[in-house]
Design an enzyme around this catalytic site. Sequence first.
Site, PDB file in Angstrom:
ATOM      1  N   GLU A 212       0.886  -1.174   0.000  1.00 57.70           N
ATOM      2  CA  GLU A 212       0.000   0.000   0.000  1.00 57.70           C
ATOM      3  C   GLU A 212       0.916   1.214   0.000  1.00 57.70           C
ATOM      4  O   GLU A 212       1.456   1.608   1.036  1.00 57.70           O
ATOM      5  CB  GLU A 212      -0.890  -0.027   1.261  1.00 57.70           C
ATOM      6  CG  GLU A 212      -1.857  -1.200   1.305  1.00 57.70           C
ATOM      7  CD  GLU A 212      -3.070  -1.018   0.389  1.00 57.70           C
ATOM      8  OE1 GLU A 212      -3.394   0.137   0.056  1.00 57.70           O
ATOM      9  OE2 GLU A 212      -3.673  -2.029   0.000  1.00 57.70           O
ATOM     10  N   CYS A 246      -2.333   9.553   2.609  1.00 55.39           N
ATOM     11  CA  CYS A 246      -1.842   8.946   1.358  1.00 55.39           C
ATOM     12  C   CYS A 246      -2.776   9.209   0.190  1.00 55.39           C
ATOM     13  O   CYS A 246      -2.334   9.265  -0.958  1.00 55.39           O
ATOM     14  CB  CYS A 246      -1.658   7.443   1.548  1.00 55.39           C
ATOM     15  SG  CYS A 246      -3.139   6.640   2.148  1.00 55.39           S
TER      16      CYS A 246
HETATM   17  P1  NAD Z   1       8.212   4.610   5.077  1.00 55.74           P
HETATM   18  O1  NAD Z   1       8.270   3.756   3.869  1.00 55.74           O
HETATM   19  O2  NAD Z   1       9.364   5.506   5.355  1.00 55.74           O
HETATM   20  O3  NAD Z   1       8.041   3.704   6.399  1.00 55.74           O
HETATM   21  C1  NAD Z   1       7.070   2.682   6.491  1.00 55.74           C
HETATM   22  C2  NAD Z   1       7.598   1.599   7.415  1.00 55.74           C
HETATM   23  O4  NAD Z   1       8.780   1.032   6.879  1.00 55.74           O
HETATM   24  C3  NAD Z   1       7.924   2.069   8.824  1.00 55.74           C
HETATM   25  O5  NAD Z   1       7.411   1.137   9.745  1.00 55.74           O
HETATM   26  C4  NAD Z   1       9.437   2.105   8.831  1.00 55.74           C
HETATM   27  O6  NAD Z   1       9.975   1.798  10.096  1.00 55.74           O
HETATM   28  C5  NAD Z   1       9.824   1.051   7.823  1.00 55.74           C
HETATM   29  N1  NAD Z   1      11.077   1.386   7.122  1.00 55.74           N
HETATM   30  C6  NAD Z   1      11.511   2.632   6.792  1.00 55.74           C
HETATM   31  N2  NAD Z   1      12.699   2.546   6.125  1.00 55.74           N
HETATM   32  C7  NAD Z   1      12.993   1.232   6.030  1.00 55.74           C
HETATM   33  C8  NAD Z   1      14.082   0.498   5.445  1.00 55.74           C
HETATM   34  N3  NAD Z   1      15.096   1.105   4.850  1.00 55.74           N
HETATM   35  N4  NAD Z   1      14.054  -0.845   5.542  1.00 55.74           N
HETATM   36  C9  NAD Z   1      13.054  -1.480   6.157  1.00 55.74           C
HETATM   37  N5  NAD Z   1      12.000  -0.828   6.731  1.00 55.74           N
HETATM   38  C10 NAD Z   1      11.967   0.496   6.667  1.00 55.74           C
HETATM   39  O7  NAD Z   1       6.852   5.412   4.959  1.00 55.74           O
HETATM   40  P2  NAD Z   1       6.296   6.538   5.920  1.00 55.74           P
HETATM   41  O8  NAD Z   1       7.138   7.759   5.790  1.00 55.74           O
HETATM   42  O9  NAD Z   1       6.057   5.990   7.288  1.00 55.74           O
HETATM   43  O10 NAD Z   1       4.865   6.801   5.278  1.00 55.74           O
HETATM   44  C11 NAD Z   1       4.670   7.694   4.233  1.00 55.74           C
HETATM   45  C12 NAD Z   1       4.429   6.975   2.927  1.00 55.74           C
HETATM   46  O11 NAD Z   1       3.450   5.971   3.084  1.00 55.74           O
HETATM   47  C13 NAD Z   1       3.893   7.894   1.851  1.00 55.74           C
HETATM   48  O12 NAD Z   1       4.525   7.599   0.631  1.00 55.74           O
HETATM   49  C14 NAD Z   1       2.424   7.524   1.775  1.00 55.74           C
HETATM   50  O13 NAD Z   1       1.823   7.767   0.532  1.00 55.74           O
HETATM   51  C15 NAD Z   1       2.467   6.086   2.075  1.00 55.74           C
HETATM   52  N6  NAD Z   1       1.183   5.674   2.617  1.00 55.74           N
HETATM   53  C16 NAD Z   1       0.395   4.852   1.880  1.00 55.74           C
HETATM   54  C17 NAD Z   1      -0.829   4.469   2.381  1.00 55.74           C
HETATM   55  C18 NAD Z   1      -1.740   3.566   1.614  1.00 55.74           C
HETATM   56  O14 NAD Z   1      -2.732   3.140   2.199  1.00 55.74           O
HETATM   57  N7  NAD Z   1      -1.476   3.231   0.382  1.00 55.74           N
HETATM   58  C19 NAD Z   1      -1.234   4.922   3.623  1.00 55.74           C
HETATM   59  C20 NAD Z   1      -0.404   5.759   4.330  1.00 55.74           C
HETATM   60  C21 NAD Z   1       0.819   6.114   3.829  1.00 55.74           C
END
Ligand code: NAD
Length: 458
Positions: A212, A246
């Site tokens: 997602e 998002c």
């Molecule tokens: P992110 O990808 O930075 O983090 C998401 C998760 O991944 C966190 O739990 C984090 O700890 C983990 N993570 C981060 N870097 C990592 C790595 N290098 N290796 C492994 N795990 C890692 O995302 P975010 O900043 O928390 O959220 C924002 C993004 O999420 C935006 O792009 C938004 O559009 C998207 N989003 C999508 C939805 C949806 O339903 N499609 C909903 C909310 C947010």
Amino acid sequence: MAVQDIPAIVSRQRQYFETNATRPVDFRIAQLKALKKAMKEMEPELLAALAKDLGKSDFEGYTSEVGFTYEEINHTIDHVADWARPVRVATPLLHQPSSSRIHAQPKGVTLIIGPWNYPFQLLMSPLVGALGAGNTAVLKASEIAPATAAVIAKLVEKTFKPEYVAYVEGGIPETTELLKQRFDHIFFTGSIPVGKIVMRAAAENLTPVTLELGGKSPCFVDKKVDLKVAARRIVWGKFYNAGQTCVAPDYLLVDKAVKADLMTAMKAQIKEFFGEDPQKSPDYGRIVSDRHFDRLVGMVKAGKVAFGGESDKATRYLAPTVLDDATMADKAMEDEIFGPILPVLTVDDVSHALKLAKQRPNPLACYVFTNDSDTEDRIVEELPFGGGCINNALIHLANPNLPFGGVGESGMGAYHGKDSFDVFSHRKGLVKTSTLVDVKLKYPPYAGRLSLIKKFMR
Ligand code: NAD
């Protein structure tokens, strides 16, 4: 929980799953009820944590996180017995006398990784699907919303045994270790770059993934529309959770005939929602971190501010901001904005809007404000996007009867309601044949049978 404990958590969950304890539908319902009960008890704590992490008002915290999850739980409790029942399907004549059915079975041990913007709902809503489908789950909340993560840890530990639902605290090192384990499904919500990391890791074990992700969701405003209603719904959808949604309308594509009037209507609407000074409004959120605050302020500085633009680093406040005369080359048009900034691009017509929107990867959402059904149809048919609304914003994700998910760069797989159950289930196809009769047509020796078989396989 330390990184080195992770392999043991996953293997304990596998042992527990193999006891079959999680399979009975009554057990699943009881666990969902226990989750809801614990949430009710901890509701004030949860809302306070959301306010601390994101300045979320109780109203937004309830509607988009806690109440939203209650609704997913209620819907699943009401329907899961039906969803879990085997479904009978027809069997081709050639294979008679047989009956066929589809068995939905739990996949097993699942991993759910959440982001920070709706830190509770985006972890719990997939969890409802995972438990409803009879799985165990390991949860990894975002470290960027630490107050909410702490309440989630408490909630999970008080409600479930770790061999059934475990909570792993931490950031990249913990997630990296989790991704080395073998899961039966990984459900990830977050950014596109991390989505790729998750999918690469999952490939090692051929684990199915739901991703997602995000993207730049366009919002087209046609000339044939009630501008006051459009402005109200766009401003609401954009500045809910201070734009950190998002599926927020990322940018506007507005027909040149109504652009000036829409700008006036949006300005009036922002004032009506948040007052003369939105910084004083109890209903307007804050930016989650200094890094995101700096990123967003940089975007404002590079654009032509029509209204808003004020900021306060100490409280990570950024006013609801509208950027005028934006172009596809602007800084705000490079990546998903994920904050309270709305660039407005002027277009000649729907064809022009489609041409511009198609220059960006497939978005998670798209919104169309129009009273013209041809315009509506063209955008729905021609633009690939996850889901969306006509004459509204955001609310498609609040209908459990609709699949919610992206397409292409905005993700793969969809959930909510029955779709969550399906994501976390394997649909096992079965044929049962009577042993009383055995039609020999399909067995060797084949001599003389081909022309007959062709009557069945046309
Ligand atoms: P992110 O990808 O930075 O983090 C998401 C998760 O991944 C966190 O739990 C984090 O700890 C983990 N993570 C981060 N870097 C990592 C790595 N290098 N290796 C492994 N795990 C890692 O995302 P975010 O900043 O928390 O959220 C924002 C993004 O999420 C935006 O792009 C938004 O559009 C998207 N989003 C999508 C939805 C949806 O339903 N499609 C909903 C909310 C947010």
